[in-house]
Design a protein around this motif. Structure first.
Motif, PDB file in Angstrom:
ATOM      1  N   ARG A 150       9.121   7.528   6.573  1.00  0.00           N
ATOM      2  CA  ARG A 150       7.874   6.850   6.248  1.00  0.00           C
ATOM      3  C   ARG A 150       8.154   5.575   5.446  1.00  0.00           C
ATOM      4  NH1 ARG A 150       4.073   9.282   9.440  1.00  0.00           N
ATOM      5  NH2 ARG A 150       3.267  11.226   8.613  1.00  0.00           N
ATOM      6  N   PRO A 151       7.427   4.484   5.675  1.00  0.00           N
ATOM      7  CA  PRO A 151       7.495   3.328   4.781  1.00  0.00           C
ATOM      8  C   PRO A 151       6.997   3.734   3.394  1.00  0.00           C
ATOM      9  CG  PRO A 151       6.414   2.762   6.850  1.00  0.00           C
ATOM     10  CD  PRO A 151       6.547   4.250   6.835  1.00  0.00           C
ATOM     11  N   PRO A 152       7.543   3.133   2.328  1.00  0.00           N
ATOM     12  CA  PRO A 152       7.166   3.550   0.968  1.00  0.00           C
ATOM     13  C   PRO A 152       5.669   3.501   0.699  1.00  0.00           C
ATOM     14  CG  PRO A 152       9.119   2.174   0.900  1.00  0.00           C
ATOM     15  CD  PRO A 152       8.644   2.149   2.312  1.00  0.00           C
ATOM     16  N   ALA A 153       4.997   2.433   1.123  1.00  0.00           N
ATOM     17  CA  ALA A 153       3.559   2.336   0.881  1.00  0.00           C
ATOM     18  C   ALA A 153       2.799   3.437   1.618  1.00  0.00           C
ATOM     19  CB  ALA A 153       3.048   0.960   1.304  1.00  0.00           C
ATOM     20  N   ARG A 154       3.181   3.702   2.874  1.00  0.00           N
ATOM     21  CA  ARG A 154       2.553   4.775   3.637  1.00  0.00           C
ATOM     22  C   ARG A 154       2.840   6.130   2.996  1.00  0.00           C
ATOM     23  NH1 ARG A 154      -1.648   5.581   6.409  1.00  0.00           N
ATOM     24  NH2 ARG A 154      -1.764   7.439   5.128  1.00  0.00           N
ATOM     25  N   ALA A 155       4.045   6.277   2.417  1.00  0.00           N
ATOM     26  CA  ALA A 155       4.411   7.533   1.764  1.00  0.00           C
ATOM     27  C   ALA A 155       3.490   7.817   0.580  1.00  0.00           C
ATOM     28  CB  ALA A 155       5.866   7.477   1.298  1.00  0.00           C
ATOM     29  N   VAL A 156       3.163   6.777  -0.202  1.00  0.00           N
ATOM     30  CA  VAL A 156       2.263   6.964  -1.342  1.00  0.00           C
ATOM     31  C   VAL A 156       0.901   7.464  -0.867  1.00  0.00           C
ATOM     32  CG1 VAL A 156       1.042   5.780  -3.213  1.00  0.00           C
ATOM     33  CG2 VAL A 156       3.438   5.251  -2.764  1.00  0.00           C
ATOM     34  N   LEU A 157       0.381   6.893   0.191  1.00  0.00           N
ATOM     35  CA  LEU A 157      -0.929   7.307   0.707  1.00  0.00           C
ATOM     36  C   LEU A 157      -0.880   8.717   1.274  1.00  0.00           C
ATOM     37  CD1 LEU A 157      -2.037   3.986   2.446  1.00  0.00           C
ATOM     38  CD2 LEU A 157      -2.582   4.801   0.152  1.00  0.00           C
ATOM     39  N   ASP A 158       0.231   9.080   1.918  1.00  0.00           N
ATOM     40  CA  ASP A 158       0.361  10.443   2.432  1.00  0.00           C
ATOM     41  C   ASP A 158       0.401  11.457   1.293  1.00  0.00           C
ATOM     42  OD1 ASP A 158       0.342   9.545   5.000  1.00  0.00           O
ATOM     43  OD2 ASP A 158       2.520   9.630   5.282  1.00  0.00           O
ATOM     44  N   ARG A 171      -3.995   9.876  -6.267  1.00  0.00           N
ATOM     45  CA  ARG A 171      -5.206   9.701  -5.455  1.00  0.00           C
ATOM     46  C   ARG A 171      -5.991   8.440  -5.801  1.00  0.00           C
ATOM     47  NH1 ARG A 171      -7.098  15.278  -4.834  1.00  0.00           N
ATOM     48  NH2 ARG A 171      -5.190  15.330  -3.592  1.00  0.00           N
ATOM     49  N   PRO A 172      -6.050   8.023  -7.073  1.00  0.00           N
ATOM     50  CA  PRO A 172      -6.752   6.752  -7.354  1.00  0.00           C
ATOM     51  C   PRO A 172      -6.154   5.553  -6.615  1.00  0.00           C
ATOM     52  CG  PRO A 172      -6.460   8.002  -9.379  1.00  0.00           C
ATOM     53  CD  PRO A 172      -5.676   8.709  -8.320  1.00  0.00           C
ATOM     54  N   VAL A 173      -4.846   5.607  -6.302  1.00  0.00           N
ATOM     55  CA  VAL A 173      -4.229   4.517  -5.551  1.00  0.00           C
ATOM     56  C   VAL A 173      -4.825   4.446  -4.153  1.00  0.00           C
ATOM     57  CG1 VAL A 173      -2.049   3.642  -4.625  1.00  0.00           C
ATOM     58  CG2 VAL A 173      -2.109   4.699  -6.888  1.00  0.00           C
ATOM     59  N   ARG A 174      -5.024   5.580  -3.536  1.00  0.00           N
ATOM     60  CA  ARG A 174      -5.646   5.594  -2.203  1.00  0.00           C
ATOM     61  C   ARG A 174      -7.054   4.997  -2.256  1.00  0.00           C
ATOM     62  NH1 ARG A 174      -7.401  11.263  -0.059  1.00  0.00           N
ATOM     63  NH2 ARG A 174      -8.900  10.799  -1.705  1.00  0.00           N
ATOM     64  N   ASP A 175      -7.776   5.323  -3.328  1.00  0.00           N
ATOM     65  CA  ASP A 175      -9.127   4.769  -3.463  1.00  0.00           C
ATOM     66  C   ASP A 175      -9.073   3.246  -3.617  1.00  0.00           C
ATOM     67  OD1 ASP A 175     -10.012   7.380  -3.354  1.00  0.00           O
ATOM     68  OD2 ASP A 175     -10.094   7.604  -5.548  1.00  0.00           O
ATOM     69  N   LEU A 181      -7.169  -3.241  -2.115  1.00  0.00           N
ATOM     70  CA  LEU A 181      -5.946  -3.582  -2.852  1.00  0.00           C
ATOM     71  C   LEU A 181      -4.715  -3.146  -2.068  1.00  0.00           C
ATOM     72  CD1 LEU A 181      -6.498  -2.708  -6.636  1.00  0.00           C
ATOM     73  CD2 LEU A 181      -6.058  -4.949  -5.657  1.00  0.00           C
ATOM     74  N   LEU A 182      -3.599  -3.843  -2.285  1.00  0.00           N
ATOM     75  CA  LEU A 182      -2.321  -3.381  -1.761  1.00  0.00           C
ATOM     76  C   LEU A 182      -1.816  -2.213  -2.593  1.00  0.00           C
ATOM     77  CD1 LEU A 182      -0.533  -6.797  -1.098  1.00  0.00           C
ATOM     78  CD2 LEU A 182      -1.608  -5.289   0.583  1.00  0.00           C
ATOM     79  N   VAL A 183      -0.975  -1.375  -1.970  1.00  0.00           N
ATOM     80  CA  VAL A 183      -0.449  -0.207  -2.675  1.00  0.00           C
ATOM     81  C   VAL A 183       0.321  -0.636  -3.924  1.00  0.00           C
ATOM     82  CG1 VAL A 183       1.185   1.708  -2.526  1.00  0.00           C
ATOM     83  CG2 VAL A 183      -0.372   1.261  -0.632  1.00  0.00           C
ATOM     84  N   GLY A 184       1.180  -1.645  -3.793  1.00  0.00           N
ATOM     85  CA  GLY A 184       1.973  -2.095  -4.940  1.00  0.00           C
ATOM     86  C   GLY A 184       1.111  -2.623  -6.068  1.00  0.00           C
ATOM     87  N   ASP A 185       0.082  -3.360  -5.734  1.00  0.00           N
ATOM     88  CA  ASP A 185      -0.828  -3.889  -6.762  1.00  0.00           C
ATOM     89  C   ASP A 185      -1.575  -2.761  -7.472  1.00  0.00           C
ATOM     90  OD1 ASP A 185      -0.029  -6.427  -6.076  1.00  0.00           O
ATOM     91  OD2 ASP A 185      -1.732  -6.781  -4.714  1.00  0.00           O
ATOM     92  N   SER A 186      -2.004  -1.772  -6.712  1.00  0.00           N
ATOM     93  CA  SER A 186      -2.705  -0.652  -7.322  1.00  0.00           C
ATOM     94  C   SER A 186      -1.769   0.156  -8.230  1.00  0.00           C
ATOM     95  CB  SER A 186      -3.279   0.261  -6.236  1.00  0.00           C
ATOM     96  OG  SER A 186      -3.879   1.401  -6.804  1.00  0.00           O
ATOM     97  N   LEU A 187      -0.528   0.342  -7.794  1.00  0.00           N
ATOM     98  CA  LEU A 187       0.430   1.073  -8.618  1.00  0.00           C
ATOM     99  C   LEU A 187       0.668   0.357  -9.942  1.00  0.00           C
ATOM    100  CD1 LEU A 187       3.064   2.122  -5.921  1.00  0.00           C
ATOM    101  CD2 LEU A 187       1.506   3.637  -7.150  1.00  0.00           C
TER     102      LEU A 187
END
Length: 268
Positions: A150-158, A171-175, A181-187
């Motif tokens: 899995r790509p890292p960003a997709r892994a976070v959402l999974d 879970r707040p990152v998915r929201d 927002l991009l995954v990295g920006d949310s993190l």
């Protein structure tokens, strides 16, 4: 058997994952689910096996460290009942005092205090034996996902979609992603919540999303580091447990002993 019946393996694993309570079961089922979805079973299986072995080693160590204290807890909570039973059998005066309304009320209060003290100490031993920090679980789950391709960003959402402590943490990152927002920006925005010990995994995922460099080995190393810190935290809590456990002993177990053993003896 499941494949022969025509049921998809990933749906079966997902259903069991929703019902599983043990972290080791969840890790193993996650590895099977990823293998079924991505076709890359070997690497994810190795990562899952390593995480399960390390968690079991920590549990075994904590169980060994608290074995004597748990035995003492069992003895202290059962002793009042043993003494009360002996008094009921051999002491007519104590038996007469116990069956009076005041004696029954005293015994019920003593039993309630003893049960509360036992549950309190049992909860303290259980809390001291496990890590409270969910970051190692997040890193284990991310390592498993990335190892399966899995790509890292997709892994976070999974991971955020999973019914685990790791999923609840991210879970707040998915929201945020659903809001644009991009995954990295949310993190990075939620760094204090997601990475309180500054392990660096937030920056690692963000940089990987931006630059595309491989992070599998880095995540495994960060996971090992976070797990070592969790182990140190468990050891610190176990060292202070003998002091903290005096609270339920003094406020519940000893008063229960007095009410169940000493009061009937004196009244008799």
């Amino acid at each position: 058997r499941i494949c022969h019946d025509g049921s998809p393996v990933d749906e079966w694993c997902r259903g069991l994952l929703l019902e599983a309570c043990d972290p080791d079961d969840r890790t193993a089922l996650s590895a099977l689910l990823l293998a079924a979805r991505t076709g890359a079973p070997h690497r994810s299986r190795a990562v899952a096996a390593r995480g399960i072995r390390q968690r079991r080693a920590l549990r075994d160590e904590a169980r060994l460290a608290t074995a004597q204290a748990r035995a003492s807890m069992q003895a202290l909570t059962w002793l009042p009942f043993v003494v009360l039973g002996v008094l009921l059998v051999v002491d007519d005066g104590a038996r007469a005092a116990i069956v009076r309304p005041s004696g029954v009320a005293t015994s019920l209060v003593g039993i309630a205090l003893n049960v509360v003290g036992w549950r309190w100490m049992h909860r303290m031993y259980g809390a001291a034996s496990v890590g409270e920090d969910a970051v190692p679980d997040v890193l284990d789950a991310l390592s498993l996902e990335v190892a399966a391709g899995r790509p890292p960003a997709r892994a976070v959402l999974d991971v955020a979609d999973g019914p685990t402590a790791a999923g609840r943490l991210v879970r707040p990152v998915r929201d945020d992603v659903e809001n644009g927002l991009l995954v990295g920006d949310s993190l990075r925005r939620r760094r204090e919540l997601l990475d309180p010990h500054r392990t660096g995994w937030v920056d690692t995922i963000g940089d990987a999303e931006r630059d595309g460099f491989p992070v599998a080995r880095v995540l495994e190393q960060l996971s090992d580091t976070a797990r070592t810190e969790r182990r140190s935290g468990v050891q610190r809590r176990l060292r202070t447990l003998t002091v903290r456990v005096t609270a339920p002993l003094v406020t519940c177990v000893l008063p229960a002993f007095v009410l169940l053993a000493i009061v009937p003896m004196v009244a008799g």
